[in-house]
Design a protein around this motif. Structure first.
Motif, PDB file in Angstrom:
ATOM      1  N   PRO A 274       0.712  -1.300  -0.230  1.00 52.04           N
ATOM      2  CA  PRO A 274      -0.001  -0.261  -0.314  1.00 52.04           C
ATOM      3  C   PRO A 274       0.629   0.835  -0.316  1.00 52.04           C
ATOM      4  N   VAL A 275       0.356   1.685  -1.179  1.00 49.13           N
ATOM      5  CA  VAL A 275       1.130   3.607  -0.789  1.00 49.13           C
ATOM      6  C   VAL A 275       0.194   4.215  -1.263  1.00 49.13           C
ATOM      7  N   ARG A 276       1.177   5.827  -1.205  1.00 43.36           N
ATOM      8  CA  ARG A 276       0.267   7.191  -1.283  1.00 43.36           C
ATOM      9  C   ARG A 276       1.014   7.849  -2.168  1.00 43.36           C
ATOM     10  N   VAL A 277       0.392   8.411  -3.127  1.00 43.76           N
ATOM     11  CA  VAL A 277       1.127   9.154  -3.597  1.00 43.76           C
ATOM     12  C   VAL A 277       0.974  10.998  -3.849  1.00 43.76           C
ATOM     13  N   LYS A 278       2.565  11.440  -3.666  1.00 46.60           N
ATOM     14  CA  LYS A 278       2.561  12.728  -3.444  1.00 46.60           C
ATOM     15  C   LYS A 278       2.717  13.488  -4.502  1.00 46.60           C
ATOM     16  N   LEU A 279       1.461  14.173  -5.084  1.00 51.96           N
ATOM     17  CA  LEU A 279       1.440  15.266  -6.296  1.00 51.96           C
ATOM     18  C   LEU A 279       2.394  16.851  -6.017  1.00 51.96           C
ATOM     19  N   GLY A 280       3.236  16.932  -5.895  1.00 54.76           N
ATOM     20  CA  GLY A 280       3.531  18.504  -5.631  1.00 54.76           C
ATOM     21  C   GLY A 280       3.881  18.191  -3.371  1.00 54.76           C
ATOM     22  N   LYS A 281       2.527  19.230  -3.639  1.00 56.98           N
ATOM     23  CA  LYS A 281       2.345  19.399  -2.076  1.00 56.98           C
ATOM     24  C   LYS A 281       0.421  18.028  -1.780  1.00 56.98           C
ATOM     25  N   LEU A 282      -0.018  17.780  -2.929  1.00 52.50           N
ATOM     26  CA  LEU A 282      -0.907  17.102  -2.268  1.00 52.50           C
ATOM     27  C   LEU A 282      -0.875  15.515  -2.282  1.00 52.50           C
ATOM     28  N   LYS A 283      -1.533  15.076  -1.166  1.00 53.61           N
ATOM     29  CA  LYS A 283      -1.098  13.389  -0.847  1.00 53.61           C
ATOM     30  C   LYS A 283      -2.654  12.624  -1.440  1.00 53.61           C
ATOM     31  N   LEU A 284      -2.314  11.269  -2.321  1.00 55.51           N
ATOM     32  CA  LEU A 284      -4.213  11.281  -2.842  1.00 55.51           C
ATOM     33  C   LEU A 284      -4.090  10.217  -2.078  1.00 55.51           C
ATOM     34  N   MET A 285      -4.735   9.550  -2.037  1.00 48.75           N
ATOM     35  CA  MET A 285      -5.596   8.993  -1.602  1.00 48.75           C
ATOM     36  C   MET A 285      -4.659   6.913  -1.536  1.00 48.75           C
ATOM     37  N   LYS A 286      -5.116   6.400  -0.922  1.00 50.93           N
ATOM     38  CA  LYS A 286      -4.008   4.901  -0.737  1.00 50.93           C
ATOM     39  C   LYS A 286      -4.126   4.658  -2.153  1.00 50.93           C
ATOM     40  N   VAL A 287      -3.090   3.287  -2.285  1.00 50.22           N
ATOM     41  CA  VAL A 287      -3.071   2.827  -3.591  1.00 50.22           C
ATOM     42  C   VAL A 287      -2.512   1.392  -3.462  1.00 50.22           C
ATOM     43  N   LYS A 288      -2.492   0.179  -3.737  1.00 47.05           N
ATOM     44  CA  LYS A 288      -1.442  -1.007  -4.244  1.00 47.05           C
ATOM     45  C   LYS A 288      -0.563  -1.126  -4.878  1.00 47.05           C
ATOM     46  N   PHE A 289       0.586  -0.916  -4.890  1.00 47.04           N
ATOM     47  CA  PHE A 289       1.747  -1.180  -5.322  1.00 47.04           C
ATOM     48  C   PHE A 289       2.124  -2.891  -5.508  1.00 47.04           C
ATOM     49  N   LEU A 290       1.566  -3.509  -6.788  1.00 43.15           N
ATOM     50  CA  LEU A 290       1.464  -5.016  -6.753  1.00 43.15           C
ATOM     51  C   LEU A 290       2.731  -4.947  -7.641  1.00 43.15           C
ATOM     52  N   VAL A 291       3.752  -5.301  -7.583  1.00 44.11           N
ATOM     53  CA  VAL A 291       5.162  -6.400  -7.984  1.00 44.11           C
ATOM     54  C   VAL A 291       5.275  -8.005  -8.101  1.00 44.11           C
ATOM     55  N   ARG A 292       5.407  -8.761  -9.050  1.00 42.58           N
ATOM     56  CA  ARG A 292       5.894  -9.781  -9.357  1.00 42.58           C
ATOM     57  C   ARG A 292       7.172 -10.281  -9.713  1.00 42.58           C
TER      58      ARG A 292
ATOM     59  N   LYS B 107       7.556  -7.452 -13.073  1.00 44.24           N
ATOM     60  CA  LYS B 107       6.778  -6.214 -13.880  1.00 44.24           C
ATOM     61  C   LYS B 107       5.674  -5.273 -12.865  1.00 44.24           C
ATOM     62  N   PHE B 108       5.264  -4.540 -12.121  1.00 42.11           N
ATOM     63  CA  PHE B 108       5.457  -3.579 -11.451  1.00 42.11           C
ATOM     64  C   PHE B 108       3.351  -3.454 -12.460  1.00 42.11           C
ATOM     65  N   ARG B 109       2.443  -3.232 -11.680  1.00 46.63           N
ATOM     66  CA  ARG B 109       0.841  -2.717 -11.354  1.00 46.63           C
ATOM     67  C   ARG B 109       0.037  -2.074 -10.518  1.00 46.63           C
ATOM     68  N   LEU B 110      -0.751  -1.315 -10.688  1.00 51.76           N
ATOM     69  CA  LEU B 110      -0.733  -0.314  -9.794  1.00 51.76           C
ATOM     70  C   LEU B 110      -2.537  -0.552  -9.765  1.00 51.76           C
TER      71      LEU B 110
END
Length: 254
Positions: free
Chosen positions: A209-227, A249-252
Motif C-alpha cells: 500500500p502506498v500514497r502518491v504525493k503530487l507536489g504538496k497534494l497527498k492522494l488516496m491510498k492505492v496498492k503497488f503490485l510487483v511480480r 513487472k509492476f501494476r497499480l
C-alpha cells in the motif's frame, strides 16, 4: 310607268343582333340537364369526417426524470475527472516506479527430522527506483512480501514504512521466513529440478500500500503490485546463491 310601284327592302329578321331580351337563358359554358336545371347551379358537395382529438402527451414519471438527472450528473463527473487527470498528467508527467532483485541469501533451509517440516529464511535485496521529478511515494504499513517455488510458498515478510522522494533510488534488505509442513517432498522436488535443469525458478510477490504525493497534494491510498521472476543456481543454507536471471513487472491497483 309613272305609277310604277316602289319596292322597299325588308330587313332580315334572322340577321338582327340579339338584344338583352333575346339572350339565352342558360349561360355559355353550362349544360342543361334533362329536368331543365343547369348542372352548375347545384351546390358543391362537401364530405364531413368525424372530428378526431389528439391524445395529450404522456407525462414522464418521477423515476424517469431521476434516472436522466443521475446519468447526466454521472457523465458530467466523468468528463470533469478526465479533464483533471489530463491536466495532472501534463503537469507532473508521471512515470512508473521500477524494481529489481539484486541478491538472495539463504540463511536457513533446514529439514526437521521429527515432523518433516522445513524452515526457510531468506534475505532479499530489492532496489526501488522513483524516476519522477515531481512525484513522491509514501510506502505505508500492511505490505506483504512472499517467495514461491511453483505452488508452494517458501517464506514471507514485509517492507518497512518510508518516504521515497523525487528521482530517488532506495536499496532494501528484507528478511523472509517461513515453515513448510511437507518438507521432505519439497526437498526431493528441488533436488530433481536442479539435476534436470541446473537451476531453480522462484517467484517473488509484493503487495505494497502506498500514497502518491503530487507536489504538496497527498492522494488516496492505492496498492503497488510487483511480480518478479528469478532463477537461482541452488537453494541451500550458508552457500553463495547466484541469481542467473531476474525480471519484475509492476501494476497499480486502486
Amino acid at each position: 310607268m309613272a305609277d310604277q310601284q316602289k319596292i322597299h327592302p325588308v330587313p332580315d329578321v334572322e340577321a338582327r343582333p340579339q338584344t338583352s331580351s333575346t339572350a339565352p337563358l342558360v349561360p355559355q359554358g353550362t349544360s342543361i340537364s334533362e329536368k331543365g336545371n343547369p348542372v352548375g347551379e347545384y351546390p358543391p358537395f362537401h364530405r364531413t369526417f368525424p372530428a378526431t382529438h389528439s391524445k395529450p402527451p404522456k407525462k414522464r414519471s418521477c423515476c424517469c426524470k431521476c434516472l436522466c438527472w443521475t446519468l447526466s450528473l454521472l457523465l458530467l463527473q466523468i468528463v470533469i475527472l478526465g479533464i483533471i487527470v489530463g491536466i495532472l498528467f501534463l503537469v507532473f508527467q508521471p512515470k512508473l516506479p521500477k524494481y529489481s532483485i539484486d541478491s538472495l541469501q539463504v540463511t536457513q533451509f533446514n529439514l526437521n527430522s521429527v515432523n518433516s517440516s522445513l524452515s526457510a529464511t531468506f534475505d532479499v535485496t530489492i532496489t526501488a527506483r522513483n524516476p519522477n521529478k515531481r512525484i513522491g511515494i509514501y510506502y505505508e504499513g500492511g505490505s506483504r512480501l512472499e517467495a514461491w517455488y511453483t505452488e508452494t510458498k517458501l517464506c514471507e515478510g514485509s517492507m518497512p514504512k518510508f518516504y521515497q522522494g523525487h528521482r530517488n533510488t532506495t536499496v532494501l534488505v528484507l528478511p523472509l521466513s517461513g515453515q513448510i509442513q511437507n518438507g521432505t517432498g519439497l526437498i526431493s522436488a528441488l533436488q530433481q529440478q536442479q539435476q534436470q535443469t541446473g537451476n531453480i525458478p522462484l517467484r517473488l510477490r509484493v503487495n505494497q500500500p502506498v500514497r502518491v504525493k503530487l507536489g504538496k497534494l497527498k492522494l488516496m491510498k492505492v496498492k503497488f503490485l510487483v511480480r518478479c521472476r528469478l532463477v537461482v543456481n541452488a537453494l541451500s543454507a550458508n552457500n553463495a546463491i547466484t541469481i542467473q536471471s531476474s525480471s519484475c513487472k509492476f501494476r497499480l491497483r486502486l
